[in-house]
Write an enzyme that holds these catalytic residues in place. Structure first.
Site, short mmCIF file in Angstrom:
data_model
loop_
_atom_site.label_atom_id
_atom_site.label_comp_id
_atom_site.label_asym_id
_atom_site.label_seq_id
_atom_site.Cartn_x
_atom_site.Cartn_y
_atom_site.Cartn_z
N TYR A 190 17.19 -12.07 8.78
CA TYR A 190 16.47 -13.34 8.90
C TYR A 190 17.19 -14.46 8.14
CZ TYR A 190 13.24 -17.10 7.94
OH TYR A 190 12.70 -18.35 7.82
N ASN A 235 15.16 -22.82 0.31
CA ASN A 235 14.02 -22.00 -0.08
C ASN A 235 13.92 -21.96 -1.61
OD1 ASN A 235 12.27 -20.84 1.82
ND2 ASN A 235 13.88 -19.47 2.56
N TYR A 258 -20.97 -35.35 -30.41
CA TYR A 258 -20.08 -34.29 -29.94
C TYR A 258 -18.63 -34.75 -29.85
CZ TYR A 258 -24.11 -31.48 -28.39
OH TYR A 258 -25.25 -30.74 -28.32
N ARG A 282 -17.57 -34.19 -33.38
CA ARG A 282 -17.85 -32.88 -33.97
C ARG A 282 -17.24 -31.73 -33.16
NH1 ARG A 282 -23.56 -30.39 -33.49
NH2 ARG A 282 -24.08 -32.52 -32.96
N PHE A 338 9.03 -17.57 -2.35
CA PHE A 338 8.99 -19.02 -2.22
C PHE A 338 7.58 -19.59 -2.26
CE2 PHE A 338 9.47 -17.10 2.08
CZ PHE A 338 8.14 -17.27 2.50
N GLU A 388 3.69 -19.59 9.16
CA GLU A 388 3.47 -19.82 7.73
C GLU A 388 2.02 -20.29 7.58
OE1 GLU A 388 6.68 -22.54 7.24
OE2 GLU A 388 8.15 -20.97 7.59
#
Length: 510
Positions: free
Chosen positions: A54, A196, A280, A283, A329, A414
């Protein structure tokens, strides 16, 4: 200019931080050459043996079953580079491109990609000559690699595309000449090896990580200044509180606050006051910032691994005399790491905005309304706080996770992608927003400390205040405010406050 020898697979976050911030001269360790040569020889041997592989002698994506004749393999590799250079939008910064190129060199040089030494050396020469390909920011979904960005990077090797060099924009062929190179003819596998990989996503993520570290340091410093300016209690930062909960990053964050706040005259002046508990935003700073630090540290580990990874496809294993197709990839690790960094960046800014609101509220801070004398005639920090609220609000939308999205590509071959490139790219905008919020807080907290004179804050916090006061004077009456914010933001984004924290807090700074 910094010089760096790359031992493939061993780039540190500290070295990557340097590469991200300024030009470098790089070289490859001589020990990498043998592995590179073996992988090229393996590809040649398998092709000569008639193997169908491939991307080497087939088409790509859905066209993987289309066999390419041997006399067209060179054309195949050139074609993939040119056809995949389909990005859009504004260009990546030179610093991002430089980082992406170094990451690609680091990956290819590990010897699993079947690419010749001279092609890798050409990338090295471009980096060293400060010749950076023009790469559009948009167009990658972060699976099958960052194809479009890496293709734009690779077109220059062919004498195509465009580059920048010290502020000038030139043709790719002119860029090659500046680096002392001629156009490269790609061999089997080489175009695919260049395209890639996750190097664009990882470059963006690294820059987001380094920005998050700078923001964390600035957030702790600004928050400590706010504690002193608002006459806040030190008790919430005591180590014993955080030890019994057990989160290491919370413990470390509390230590950083104690480190900054120790030996303050302001603190001594109200040690016996009647206040019971602070809001808060004062703190709970170790708890919130500690949680942010956990995300920064976890993301740093993932991104550091990916920066040294072999993430192209197929992979050449010379010791087995074989080539394997897989999916390294796919940038899902980077997508999730970037999403977690986005949470940290957003929360650092959100907490800072609440402290600004506290400081300008005279009922909460016991400071002059909006931190200026003659309120009414002067508006002081009123609209600066509005600006910080706008920036913090934008980050809430930008913090939505990108990794949960996927659109299939390549005719459904894909069919699941990571969206890592956007996940990491949006960190730059988020970091800019949070730096703006923190800049307002630094100015507000320094203003508050000045109102406590003649008492002083701790030596380290006075040092931080001096960095601001070198650039921005005390706000006596209303003036053009935007330049003050910009100057404070430069201090934060330049990392000047990082050195005030204890060693070992931030991953890339040791």
């Amino acid at each position: 200019m910094n010089r760096l020898e790359i031992e493939p697979g061993r780039l540190t976050l500290g070295a990557l931080r340097v590469i991200a911030r300024e030009p470098v001269t790089i070289s490859l360790a001589a020990t990498s050459r043998e592995a590179i040569q073996r992988s090229v020889a393996t590809v040649k041997s398998l092709i000569d043996g008639g193997r169908v592989i491939y991307g080497i002698n087939t088409g790509f994506g859905l066209l993987a079953n289309t066999l390419i004749p041997d006399d067209e393999l060179e054309h195949l590799q050139r074609s993939i580079v040119l056809s995949h250079a389909a990005g859009i939008g504004g260009l990546m910064k030179e610093s991002t491109v430089r980082l992406m190129m170094v990451l690609k060199i680091n990956s290819l040089a590990r010897g699993y990609s079947g690419i010749r030494q001279e092609v890798i050396d050409a990338l090295v020469a471009l980096v060293n000559a400060e010749v950076y390909p023009c790469v559009p920011q948009k167009g990658s979904v972060g699976a099958s690699g960052d194809l479009a960005p890496l293709a734009h990077m690779s077109t220059v090797l062919l004498g195509e595309g465009e580059v920048t060099h010290r502020g000038r924009r030139l043709s790719g062929r002119e860029g090659l000449q500046l680096a002392g190179l001629a156009p490269v003819t790609l061999g089997p596998k080489e175009g695919l090896a260049l395209l890639n990989g996750t190097q664009a996503s990882t470059a963006f993520a690294l820059q987001g990580l380094f920005a998050a570290e700078d923001l964390f340091a600035a957030g702790v410093v600004a928050g400590s200044l706010a504690v002193d300016a608002a006459l806040g209690s030190r008790r919430p930062f005591e180590d014993i509180i955080h030890q019994v909960r057990g989160h290491q990053s919370q413990i470390d964050a509390a230590r950083a606050y104690r480190h900054l706040l120790d030996h303050s005259e302001i603190e001594i002046s109200h040690r016996n006051c009647e206040a019971v508990q602070d809001p808060y935003s004062l703190r709970c700073q170790p708890q919130v910032m500690g949680a942010c630090l956990t995300q920064i540290r976890n993301s740093a580990e993932v991104i550091g691994i990916e920066a040294n990874a072999v993430s192209d496809n197929p992979l050449v294993f010379s010791e087995l005399q074989d080539i394997f197709s897989g999916g390294n990839f796919h940038a899902e690790p980077i997508a999730m790491a970037a999403d977690n960094l986005a949470l940290a960046i957003a929360e650092i800014g959100a907490l800072s905005e609440r402290r600004i609101a506290l400081l300008i509220d005279t009922h909460m801070s016991k400071l002059p309304p909006f931190l200026v004398e003659k309120g009414g005639l002067n508006s002081g920090f009123m609209i600066a706080q509005v600006t910080s609220a706008a920036l913090a609000s934008e980050n809430k939308a930008l913090a939505h996770p990108a990794s949960v999205d996927s659109l299939p590509t390549s005719a459904n071959q894909e069919d699941h992608v990571s969206m890592a490139t956007f996940a990491a790219r949006r960190l730059t905008e988020m970091a800019e927003n949070t730096a703006g919020v923190l800049a307002v807080e630094m100015l507000a907290a320094c203003q508050g400390i000045d109102f406590r004179a003649p008492l002083k804050s701790s030596p380290r916090l006075e040092e931080a205040k001096a960095m601001i006061r070198e650039r921005v004077p005390f706000y006596e009456q209303d003036r053009y405010f935007a330049p003050d914010i910009a100057k404070a933001q430069e201090v934060i984004q330049g990392g000047a406050l990082n050195g005030l924290l204890p060693a070992g807090i931030l991953p890339s700074l040791g």
